[in-house]
Design a protein around this motif. Sequence first.
Motif, PDB file in Angstrom:
ATOM      1  N   ALA A 136       0.825  -1.210   0.000  1.00 50.75           N
ATOM      2  CA  ALA A 136       0.000   0.000   0.000  1.00 50.75           C
ATOM      3  C   ALA A 136       0.859   1.260   0.000  1.00 50.75           C
ATOM      4  O   ALA A 136       0.582   2.215  -0.744  1.00 50.75           O
ATOM      5  N   VAL A 137       1.924   1.273   0.810  1.00 52.02           N
ATOM      6  CA  VAL A 137       2.843   2.420   0.825  1.00 52.02           C
ATOM      7  C   VAL A 137       3.485   2.589  -0.541  1.00 52.02           C
ATOM      8  O   VAL A 137       3.613   3.712  -1.058  1.00 52.02           O
ATOM      9  N   GLY A 138       3.877   1.468  -1.157  1.00 56.06           N
ATOM     10  CA  GLY A 138       4.482   1.537  -2.485  1.00 56.06           C
ATOM     11  C   GLY A 138       3.536   2.100  -3.528  1.00 56.06           C
ATOM     12  O   GLY A 138       3.933   2.925  -4.363  1.00 56.06           O
ATOM     13  N   GLY A 143       1.669   6.765  -6.949  1.00 59.73           N
ATOM     14  CA  GLY A 143       0.735   7.842  -7.275  1.00 59.73           C
ATOM     15  C   GLY A 143       1.342   9.218  -7.059  1.00 59.73           C
ATOM     16  O   GLY A 143       1.143  10.141  -7.869  1.00 59.73           O
ATOM     17  N   LEU A 144       2.116   9.366  -5.958  1.00 63.65           N
ATOM     18  CA  LEU A 144       2.753  10.658  -5.674  1.00 63.65           C
ATOM     19  C   LEU A 144       3.807  11.008  -6.720  1.00 63.65           C
ATOM     20  O   LEU A 144       4.051  12.189  -6.989  1.00 63.65           O
ATOM     21  N   TRP A 145       4.427  10.003  -7.310  1.00 59.37           N
ATOM     22  CA  TRP A 145       5.501  10.233  -8.278  1.00 59.37           C
ATOM     23  C   TRP A 145       5.019  11.095  -9.448  1.00 59.37           C
ATOM     24  O   TRP A 145       5.785  11.870 -10.017  1.00 59.37           O
ATOM     25  N   PHE A 146       3.732  10.939  -9.786  1.00 58.81           N
ATOM     26  CA  PHE A 146       3.198  11.674 -10.930  1.00 58.81           C
ATOM     27  C   PHE A 146       2.871  13.128 -10.599  1.00 58.81           C
ATOM     28  O   PHE A 146       2.641  13.933 -11.504  1.00 58.81           O
ATOM     29  N   GLU A 158      10.342   7.932  -5.810  1.00 61.97           N
ATOM     30  CA  GLU A 158      10.600   6.812  -6.712  1.00 61.97           C
ATOM     31  C   GLU A 158      11.259   5.653  -5.968  1.00 61.97           C
ATOM     32  O   GLU A 158      10.862   4.496  -6.105  1.00 61.97           O
ATOM     33  N   GLY A 159      12.271   5.970  -5.161  1.00 56.61           N
ATOM     34  CA  GLY A 159      12.951   4.924  -4.391  1.00 56.61           C
ATOM     35  C   GLY A 159      12.042   4.300  -3.362  1.00 56.61           C
ATOM     36  O   GLY A 159      12.072   3.081  -3.129  1.00 56.61           O
ATOM     37  N   LEU A 160      11.216   5.134  -2.731  1.00 53.91           N
ATOM     38  CA  LEU A 160      10.288   4.634  -1.717  1.00 53.91           C
ATOM     39  C   LEU A 160       9.276   3.681  -2.344  1.00 53.91           C
ATOM     40  O   LEU A 160       8.947   2.636  -1.767  1.00 53.91           O
ATOM     41  N   ALA A 161       8.793   4.027  -3.521  1.00 55.58           N
ATOM     42  CA  ALA A 161       7.821   3.174  -4.214  1.00 55.58           C
ATOM     43  C   ALA A 161       8.448   1.827  -4.560  1.00 55.58           C
ATOM     44  O   ALA A 161       7.879   0.769  -4.256  1.00 55.58           O
TER      45      ALA A 161
END
Length: 389
Positions: A136-138, A143-146, A158-161
């Motif tokens: 779920a965090v990924g 979604g935040l990356w966009f 990006e790394g967190l995803a």
Amino acid sequence: MSDPSDPAPAAGSSRRAPRPPGSFRIGSIAGIDVLITSSWFLVALLISVAFAPRIEQVEPGLGVWKYVAGFVFAVILYLSVLLHEASHAVVAQRLGYGVTSITLHFLGGMTEIDGTSRKPRHEFWIAVVGPLTSVAVGLVAVGLWFVVPDGLLQVAVEGLAGANLVIGVLNLVPGLPLDGGRVLKAIVWGASGNQHRGTIVAGWGGRLTALALLAWPLVQQQVTGVSPTILDLVLVFILGLFLWTGATAAMAHARIRQRLPALVARPLARRTLTVPEDLPLAEAVRRAQEAQAGSIVTVAADGTPVGIVSEAAVTAMPAERRPWVAVSTVTRAMEDGLTLPAAVAGEDLILAISKRPAEEYLLVEDDGRIYGVLSTADVDRAFRENARG
């Protein structure tokens, strides 16, 4: 990333345990201590160095600050690992289990939950919630990356995803000590009605996963076209060893737990003589020998137990001094945890002894009457005999 300790029945609230060597308390979640080990600083340094080239590519000219940015990313990454472990802990608490601590270390995190699960569905939900949280965090990070602006923030997202999706998916691999192994254990346990069979099956899943991981560098170039580096080999070896030893330990513990139901406190108890605290030790020993009692308990005037006479302390006391010292000088006061139900048995007995280590314990009936004294040495002897049987 995984939770190698099986959840266990407890009072439903967390208990404060001695801090493991080399660990530091950084806070708490829902009353549960959050610890980090000294090895965390090593992995944070490795992440900083590994992430630095990507940071330099996005923000050239940062110099040494690129390593600081890498360290910040390591902290953010481990906050998501903490969220993974906290989900294990909170679900365990909601199901009525005691949680000792959450520890962040070199390989991720560990949630220490007392003992074993009572039901397969408890095992399932406590185990599966961690990987689902990471996934779920990924997905949120994807979604935040966009929407986040280009630059360091987008690199961090990006790394967190990527890291959380990998952690979530890999932890669902059906082999102990990974969370997916505990999910498999719960499924086999629920289908067969045998918890130990579930552990053995999931343990073999962990062993096979370890062997597959160790074999990966041999086929990596053929599959991906990229030759394994020294770092790849080291990481594969560490992770493979972690999986193999964790799976093997879980299987060994399952075999031991199969024999625990035969370990019952009542038949192991020693006949007990009760005496007043001020009675001379020599007289107390004489009365115990006459009554063929294997233990002595001091009591108050109203019959309330006050202390358990230490067999080791009596042995160490010179015979010529015994008539001149009160029996209270060789007793251990009745502290919390030294009184156990006479009917305690199996894993509950082992858990009670491990929580409050002592040489002797007072066994009492439900109505408060003294049944006898249980010696740890007698429990150890019976446990070894059961293991050999």
